[in-house]
Design a protein around this motif. Structure first.
Motif, PDB file in Angstrom:
ATOM      1  N   GLY A  56      -2.542  -3.182   0.776  1.00 31.49           N
ATOM      2  CA  GLY A  56      -3.919  -2.717   0.428  1.00 31.49           C
ATOM      3  C   GLY A  56      -4.339  -3.718  -0.725  1.00 31.49           C
ATOM      4  O   GLY A  56      -3.853  -4.510  -1.208  1.00 31.49           O
ATOM      5  N   PHE A  57      -5.613  -4.166  -0.510  1.00 32.25           N
ATOM      6  CA  PHE A  57      -6.418  -4.976  -1.303  1.00 32.25           C
ATOM      7  C   PHE A  57      -7.715  -4.443  -1.896  1.00 32.25           C
ATOM      8  O   PHE A  57      -8.244  -3.299  -1.318  1.00 32.25           O
ATOM      9  CB  PHE A  57      -6.772  -6.180  -0.300  1.00 32.25           C
ATOM     10  CG  PHE A  57      -5.624  -6.921   0.151  1.00 32.25           C
ATOM     11  CD1 PHE A  57      -5.133  -7.835  -0.247  1.00 32.25           C
ATOM     12  CD2 PHE A  57      -5.342  -6.192   1.416  1.00 32.25           C
ATOM     13  CE1 PHE A  57      -4.026  -8.450   0.472  1.00 32.25           C
ATOM     14  CE2 PHE A  57      -4.316  -6.863   2.276  1.00 32.25           C
ATOM     15  CZ  PHE A  57      -3.414  -7.858   1.682  1.00 32.25           C
ATOM     16  N   SER A  58      -8.107  -4.843  -2.959  1.00 33.73           N
ATOM     17  CA  SER A  58      -9.480  -4.546  -3.471  1.00 33.73           C
ATOM     18  C   SER A  58     -10.477  -5.534  -2.924  1.00 33.73           C
ATOM     19  O   SER A  58     -10.137  -6.459  -2.398  1.00 33.73           O
ATOM     20  CB  SER A  58      -9.526  -4.741  -4.893  1.00 33.73           C
ATOM     21  OG  SER A  58      -9.264  -6.042  -5.532  1.00 33.73           O
ATOM     22  N   LEU A  59     -11.992  -5.042  -3.326  1.00 34.24           N
ATOM     23  CA  LEU A  59     -12.914  -6.076  -2.736  1.00 34.24           C
ATOM     24  C   LEU A  59     -12.769  -7.377  -3.366  1.00 34.24           C
ATOM     25  O   LEU A  59     -12.900  -8.587  -2.609  1.00 34.24           O
ATOM     26  CB  LEU A  59     -14.324  -5.464  -3.026  1.00 34.24           C
ATOM     27  CG  LEU A  59     -14.887  -4.352  -1.990  1.00 34.24           C
ATOM     28  CD1 LEU A  59     -16.010  -4.201  -2.807  1.00 34.24           C
ATOM     29  CD2 LEU A  59     -15.048  -4.993  -0.965  1.00 34.24           C
ATOM     30  N   ASP A  60     -12.395  -7.588  -4.526  1.00 36.78           N
ATOM     31  CA  ASP A  60     -12.415  -8.697  -5.235  1.00 36.78           C
ATOM     32  C   ASP A  60     -11.098  -9.571  -4.650  1.00 36.78           C
ATOM     33  O   ASP A  60     -10.810 -10.689  -5.095  1.00 36.78           O
ATOM     34  CB  ASP A  60     -12.122  -8.704  -6.817  1.00 36.78           C
ATOM     35  CG  ASP A  60     -13.215  -7.955  -7.347  1.00 36.78           C
ATOM     36  OD1 ASP A  60     -14.480  -8.461  -7.091  1.00 36.78           O
ATOM     37  OD2 ASP A  60     -13.204  -6.884  -7.773  1.00 36.78           O
ATOM     38  N   GLU A  61     -10.290  -9.026  -3.895  1.00 30.37           N
ATOM     39  CA  GLU A  61      -9.149  -9.637  -3.282  1.00 30.37           C
ATOM     40  C   GLU A  61      -9.245  -9.977  -1.690  1.00 30.37           C
ATOM     41  O   GLU A  61      -8.265 -10.431  -0.923  1.00 30.37           O
ATOM     42  CB  GLU A  61      -7.917  -8.755  -3.304  1.00 30.37           C
ATOM     43  CG  GLU A  61      -7.370  -8.559  -4.705  1.00 30.37           C
ATOM     44  CD  GLU A  61      -6.320  -7.762  -4.840  1.00 30.37           C
ATOM     45  OE1 GLU A  61      -5.342  -7.905  -5.863  1.00 30.37           O
ATOM     46  OE2 GLU A  61      -6.430  -6.653  -4.293  1.00 30.37           O
ATOM     47  N   LEU A  78       0.711  -1.174  -0.014  1.00 31.40           N
ATOM     48  CA  LEU A  78      -0.073  -0.034   0.192  1.00 31.40           C
ATOM     49  C   LEU A  78       0.786   1.207  -0.033  1.00 31.40           C
ATOM     50  O   LEU A  78       1.869   1.364   0.561  1.00 31.40           O
ATOM     51  CB  LEU A  78      -0.716  -0.039   1.194  1.00 31.40           C
ATOM     52  CG  LEU A  78      -1.852   1.069   1.444  1.00 31.40           C
ATOM     53  CD1 LEU A  78      -3.099   1.133   0.137  1.00 31.40           C
ATOM     54  CD2 LEU A  78      -2.367   0.964   2.854  1.00 31.40           C
ATOM     55  N   SER A  79       0.719   2.307  -0.972  1.00 31.94           N
ATOM     56  CA  SER A  79       1.026   3.817  -0.856  1.00 31.94           C
ATOM     57  C   SER A  79       0.665   4.441   0.426  1.00 31.94           C
ATOM     58  O   SER A  79      -0.639   4.071   0.691  1.00 31.94           O
ATOM     59  CB  SER A  79       0.691   4.228  -1.808  1.00 31.94           C
ATOM     60  OG  SER A  79       1.217   5.692  -1.928  1.00 31.94           O
ATOM     61  N   PRO A  80       1.344   5.057   0.896  1.00 31.10           N
ATOM     62  CA  PRO A  80       0.806   5.955   2.237  1.00 31.10           C
ATOM     63  C   PRO A  80      -0.408   6.878   2.013  1.00 31.10           C
ATOM     64  O   PRO A  80      -0.786   7.433   2.571  1.00 31.10           O
ATOM     65  CB  PRO A  80       2.169   6.615   2.797  1.00 31.10           C
ATOM     66  CG  PRO A  80       3.004   6.748   1.603  1.00 31.10           C
ATOM     67  CD  PRO A  80       2.716   5.479   0.987  1.00 31.10           C
ATOM     68  N   THR A  81      -0.253   7.362   0.657  1.00 28.82           N
ATOM     69  CA  THR A  81      -1.480   8.121   0.241  1.00 28.82           C
ATOM     70  C   THR A  81      -2.329   7.544  -0.851  1.00 28.82           C
ATOM     71  O   THR A  81      -2.092   6.576  -1.351  1.00 28.82           O
ATOM     72  CB  THR A  81      -0.753   9.392  -0.249  1.00 28.82           C
ATOM     73  OG1 THR A  81      -0.166   9.152  -1.690  1.00 28.82           O
ATOM     74  CG2 THR A  81      -0.017  10.253   0.658  1.00 28.82           C
ATOM     75  N   LEU A  82      -3.510   7.915  -0.823  1.00 26.31           N
ATOM     76  CA  LEU A  82      -4.630   7.389  -1.881  1.00 26.31           C
ATOM     77  C   LEU A  82      -4.476   8.370  -3.074  1.00 26.31           C
ATOM     78  O   LEU A  82      -4.428   9.583  -3.141  1.00 26.31           O
ATOM     79  CB  LEU A  82      -5.761   7.581  -1.153  1.00 26.31           C
ATOM     80  CG  LEU A  82      -5.906   6.551   0.027  1.00 26.31           C
ATOM     81  CD1 LEU A  82      -7.315   6.539   0.695  1.00 26.31           C
ATOM     82  CD2 LEU A  82      -5.616   4.974  -0.231  1.00 26.31           C
TER      83      LEU A  82
END
Length: 337
Positions: free
Chosen positions: A308-313, A3-7
């Motif tokens: 970080g993960f997506s819903l699909d993950e 995950l990157s610290p910013t979005l």
């Protein structure tokens, strides 16, 4: 993924008649479903969720226990969301669509969730494009408050996961000396980077006691925070606590009864405090305190958001949560649509 610290900035809110939610259909099995978009009721708002933290308290429902029924509610047990309000119900006059918020909701492994207006906090501009899982950050602040840590005290923090690392930062900000304990070498390294003065591997019970005795010149620790949720570290924590010290139970002991050393509790006159809150207003107070602590640089959670993960993950996210591979501290579900 790491995950990157910013979005990235979320795309504009769009009118849709459905939303996506992860559903645990059976132990170890997740699907992502398209469902009718819910409307907020009186005193409620709907949140377009940017992201949601994954919590160790999710493990029993993911693995399966006799008392759970499947499938669970869509989006459950996600409860660490932040996002943008996209609809408000009747009687809501303190929040408006477009405001970015964090707080308490309970079906947040989804693109949208419903929350009570009183259970949300508007995020200041300081947090723009940054993840903010408010519930665990508020939890850390509430535990810290209950711990009554004072400058010059020695504090043992047993367990160096996400919560233990935040408490290490907060204890150091208060001027305490911190001894961090963990079974994972990676976690001990993270604790050292978070400011811990000493690190000890959670392995041999009596060797640990002897090490802490030496480090404290026989006094042991005025404050001990147990942040594992396991029986053995809880009993170890009792033995690391000084006479008339405070033992703060921050771990979530959710898998049955515990046998604890009441004799030692009595002999040393230890105050044993369960730092878990159940009143939502206490959580909201903690979230506001977390905002303040981060802005004042007394606490910095961003190095600890490692995956970080997506819903699909979701299945992969749960596997990381249970197996905790090296490098994993805190995972977030990130919605990029």
């Amino acid at each position: 993924m790491i995950l990157s610290p910013t979005l990235q900035q979320m795309p504009p809110i769009q009118d849709k008649t459905f939303y996506r939610a992860a559903v645990i259909e059976a132990p170890g099995k997740v699907s992502v479903q398209n469902l009718d978009l819910p409307e907020p009721g009186a005193d409620e708002v709907r949140i377009k969720i940017e992201g949601c933290g994954i919590c160790a308290s999710n493990i029993p429902v993911w693995e399966g226990r006799d008392w759970f029924e499947y499938p669970v509610s869509p989006g459950n047990p996600g409860h660490e969301a932040w996002g943008i309000i996209d609809a408000v119900g009747e009687n809501v006059d303190n929040l408006t669509p477009g405001e970015r918020v964090a707080g308490l909701s309970y079906n947040a492994y989804a693109t949208h969730d419903i929350a009570k207006a009183k259970d949300l906090v508007v995020l200041p501009d300081f947090f723009d494009n940054k993840p903010f899982p408010g519930e665990p950050l508020g939890c850390a602040m509430n535990i810290f408050s209950r711990s009554d840590i004072q400058e010059g005290q020695t504090v043992a923090i047993v367990g160096s996961g996400f919560l233990g690392l935040l408490l290490t930062q907060l204890a150091k900000s208060a001027g305490a000396k911190v001894i961090a304990l963990s079974r994972r070498e990676f976690s001990l390294k993270a604790a050292k980077e978070a400011g811990a003065d000493e690190i000890i591997t959670l392995d041999d019970h009596y060797q640990i006691i002897e090490k802490v005795k030496q480090l404290t010149e026989g006094r042991f620790c005025e404050r001990v925070i147990e942040a594992t949720g396991k029986e053995w570290p809880l009993n170890l924590s009792i033995e690391l606590t000084a006479e008339r010290g405070k033992l703060i139970v921050a771990g979530f002991h959710q898998d049955g009864m515990r046998n604890i050393n009441v004799q030692m509790l009595n002999w040393r006159g230890i105050d044993m405090i369960s730092a878990h809150e159940r009143d939502s207003s206490k959580y909201i107070k903690g979230i506001k305190a977390a905002i303040d602590a981060i802005e004042k640089h007394e606490m910095d959670p961003y190095p600890f958001f490692t995956h970080g993960f997506s819903l699909d993950e979701m299945e992969d996210a749960y596997k990381h949560l249970t197996e905790r591979p090296d490098g994993f501290i805190k995972g977030l579900i990130i919605n990029n649509q």
